[in-house]
Write a protein that holds these residues in place. Structure first.
Motif, PDB file in Angstrom:
ATOM      1  N   ALA A 119      -3.281  -3.474  -9.263  1.00 55.39           N
ATOM      2  CA  ALA A 119      -4.323  -4.276  -9.900  1.00 55.39           C
ATOM      3  C   ALA A 119      -3.706  -5.163 -10.975  1.00 55.39           C
ATOM      4  O   ALA A 119      -2.946  -4.712 -11.823  1.00 55.39           O
ATOM      5  N   GLY A 120      -4.025  -6.464 -10.902  1.00 49.87           N
ATOM      6  CA  GLY A 120      -3.562  -7.387 -11.924  1.00 49.87           C
ATOM      7  C   GLY A 120      -2.205  -7.999 -11.671  1.00 49.87           C
ATOM      8  O   GLY A 120      -1.743  -8.817 -12.472  1.00 49.87           O
ATOM      9  N   CYS A 121      -1.528  -7.627 -10.593  1.00 52.61           N
ATOM     10  CA  CYS A 121      -0.215  -8.212 -10.292  1.00 52.61           C
ATOM     11  C   CYS A 121      -0.005  -8.223  -8.778  1.00 52.61           C
ATOM     12  O   CYS A 121      -0.617  -7.422  -8.063  1.00 52.61           O
ATOM     13  N   PRO A 122       0.835  -9.126  -8.273  1.00 54.34           N
ATOM     14  CA  PRO A 122       1.089  -9.184  -6.827  1.00 54.34           C
ATOM     15  C   PRO A 122       1.797  -7.925  -6.322  1.00 54.34           C
ATOM     16  O   PRO A 122       2.647  -7.355  -7.009  1.00 54.34           O
ATOM     17  N   ALA A 123       1.437  -7.504  -5.119  1.00 50.79           N
ATOM     18  CA  ALA A 123       2.079  -6.324  -4.519  1.00 50.79           C
ATOM     19  C   ALA A 123       3.478  -6.696  -4.039  1.00 50.79           C
ATOM     20  O   ALA A 123       3.698  -7.795  -3.525  1.00 50.79           O
ATOM     21  N   PRO A 124       4.464  -5.813  -4.203  1.00 53.48           N
ATOM     22  CA  PRO A 124       5.830  -6.106  -3.720  1.00 53.48           C
ATOM     23  C   PRO A 124       5.867  -6.206  -2.199  1.00 53.48           C
ATOM     24  O   PRO A 124       5.067  -5.578  -1.496  1.00 53.48           O
ATOM     25  N   GLU A 125       6.801  -6.987  -1.697  1.00 56.64           N
ATOM     26  CA  GLU A 125       6.872  -7.265  -0.267  1.00 56.64           C
ATOM     27  C   GLU A 125       7.375  -6.078   0.556  1.00 56.64           C
ATOM     28  O   GLU A 125       6.925  -5.868   1.680  1.00 56.64           O
ATOM     29  N   LEU A 126       8.317  -5.297   0.035  1.00 60.14           N
ATOM     30  CA  LEU A 126       8.929  -4.235   0.830  1.00 60.14           C
ATOM     31  C   LEU A 126       7.924  -3.180   1.294  1.00 60.14           C
ATOM     32  O   LEU A 126       7.826  -2.911   2.499  1.00 60.14           O
ATOM     33  N   PRO A 127       7.137  -2.548   0.394  1.00 61.36           N
ATOM     34  CA  PRO A 127       6.156  -1.564   0.887  1.00 61.36           C
ATOM     35  C   PRO A 127       5.099  -2.192   1.784  1.00 61.36           C
ATOM     36  O   PRO A 127       4.609  -1.554   2.723  1.00 61.36           O
ATOM     37  N   LYS A 128       4.755  -3.452   1.508  1.00 66.13           N
ATOM     38  CA  LYS A 128       3.761  -4.130   2.334  1.00 66.13           C
ATOM     39  C   LYS A 128       4.255  -4.278   3.781  1.00 66.13           C
ATOM     40  O   LYS A 128       3.521  -3.995   4.741  1.00 66.13           O
ATOM     41  N   LYS A 129       5.517  -4.659   3.939  1.00 65.82           N
ATOM     42  CA  LYS A 129       6.055  -4.862   5.283  1.00 65.82           C
ATOM     43  C   LYS A 129       6.351  -3.542   5.988  1.00 65.82           C
ATOM     44  O   LYS A 129       6.187  -3.440   7.210  1.00 65.82           O
ATOM     45  N   CYS A 130       6.738  -2.533   5.236  1.00 66.27           N
ATOM     46  CA  CYS A 130       6.944  -1.202   5.846  1.00 66.27           C
ATOM     47  C   CYS A 130       5.632  -0.651   6.396  1.00 66.27           C
ATOM     48  O   CYS A 130       5.580  -0.097   7.500  1.00 66.27           O
TER      49      CYS A 130
END
Length: 386
Positions: A119-130
């Motif tokens: 909440a309040g910040c962009p989610a990191p790409e690595l966990p999103k792609k995993c």
């Protein structure tokens, strides 16, 4: 073994609703609004124009599916009319277009699932792609279970998806109907916004067309339809009309609560919208969207059947025409999942949508040329729908 005809009018509508109301309405809105120069009337007009273009294209495709009621009908149609080289080219364009679309869908689902944790910040790409890769392989395993399993899974996920979109539409539009000043003020100066140039309009159309993509699923599955001559045209007209109304209502609902700048800066528009309307139940809407989108398995289903037909036509190795005990071309499913996995790793959503839209227009153009050529060369061919 042969693929049997198992799809009726009800499941045909479910498949069509499920693949059309996918990631598009949750992510294309940003692209359409951005390339419309944040102009609300132009943005809504783009959505309506894309719906009209999609309806025209789908009804033309319906002639293909009813004239040649077999799996992968557009591919077979191109091969019969324009020759093996064009059909082979279209096969590879579709392979990459569907793989890009599947990758975009899984990236979107993972962003909705992860968003509440950041909440309040962009989610990191690595966990999103995993997470996206995990869901992609789960969908591949589900598709390998056969048509009936996928059909009922689609039914449940589509009902959840429709419930979420109806909730968003009603909740956002209700303040406009009751005359709430704060919401009405967002539309007061809409006509004063800057107008986009021609290249921006073209980009906006590509973004919007992605949201309506998938109407060719019934034509690609014509070989599985119990009564394609009757069911395909009727399903296309009723479903696309309903989807158009839903898309416009959801757009108005978003714009009644969020400013255009808030929309294009959001990673997950529906979650940002929920923060403003019901922040205490943000998790529910995020989970509902993720669940409904996770059920969108039709893309893997469609492209694997195109592989099946191309293999039977000797344009791909015969192994792609081999059926499992569930009457599923499992090797084709594995191929699609692998390619989509390689696409997810380096890619972003907006670029994926642009590429899918461009490939979709290319295939549609080839099929329109093919349709006109067949009308001229074989005017006496039996056409249940014209």
């Amino acid at each position: 073994m042969q693929l049997s005809r198992e799809i009726g009018f009800f499941h045909g509508n479910i498949f069509l609703l499920s693949i059309m109301i996918g990631s598009g309405i949750f992510v294309s809105l940003k692209g359409v609004l951005k390339y419309s120069s944040l102009n609300i009337p132009v943005s809504l007009s783009i959505w309506a124009a894309c719906a009209l273009l999609n309806m025209i294209t789908a009804l033309c495709h319906a002639e293909l599916g009813t004239t040649f009621p077999r799996s992968g009908a557009p591919y077979y149609f191109l091969k019969r009319s324009l020759g093996s080289s064009v059909a082979f080219l279209s096969l590879w364009i579709k392979l990459f277009a569907f793989s890009l679309g599947i990758g975009a869908l899984n990236l979107l689902i993972s962003s909705y699932i992860i968003r509440p944790f950041y909440a309040g910040c962009p989610a990191p790409e690595l966990p999103k792609k995993c997470l996206a890769l995990t869901m992609l392989w789960s969908l591949g395993i589900l598709n390998a279970q056969g048509m009936v399993t996928v059909a009922w899974f689609q039914t449940i996920s589509t009902l959840v998806k429709m419930a979420v979109l109806c909730f968003i539409s009603i909740t956002g539009i209700a303040p406009l109907v009751t005359g709430k000043k704060e919401n009405l003020a967002r539309f007061e100066n809409a006509l004063d916004a800057e107008f986009p140039n021609a290249s921006q309009v073209a980009e906006a159309l590509l973004q919007g067309f992605f949201a309506y993509s998938g109407s060719s699923i019934l034509i690609n599955l014509a070989g599985r339809d119990k009564n394609p001559a009757k069911n395909i045209p009727k399903s296309l007209i009723t479903t696309i009309s309903g989807v158009t109304v839903i898309y416009l209502l959801v757009n108005i609902s978003y714009l009644a609560v969020l400013t255009p700048k808030e929309i294009i800066s959001s990673d997950s528009v529906a979650v940002t919208w929920m923060d403003k309307v019901f922040p205490s139940i943000q998790w529910i809407i995020s989970l509902g969207i993720s669940t409904s989108l996770f059920g969108n398995t039709c893309s893997i289903l469609v492209i694997s059947r195109i592989f099946y037909t191309a293999s039977q036509e000797r344009q791909l190795p015969l192994i792609y025409a081999m059926l499992s005990n569930h009457l599923c071309p499992a090797v084709a499913v594995i191929q699609i999942v692998l390619l989509s996995s390689f696409i997810i790793i380096p890619s972003g959503l907006i670029n994926l949508i642009r590429y899918v839209g461009l490939m979709g227009w290319t295939i549609s153009g080839l099929q329109m040329i093919d349709l006109l050529k067949l009308r001229y060369q074989d005017s006496n061919l039996h056409r249940p729908y014209k």
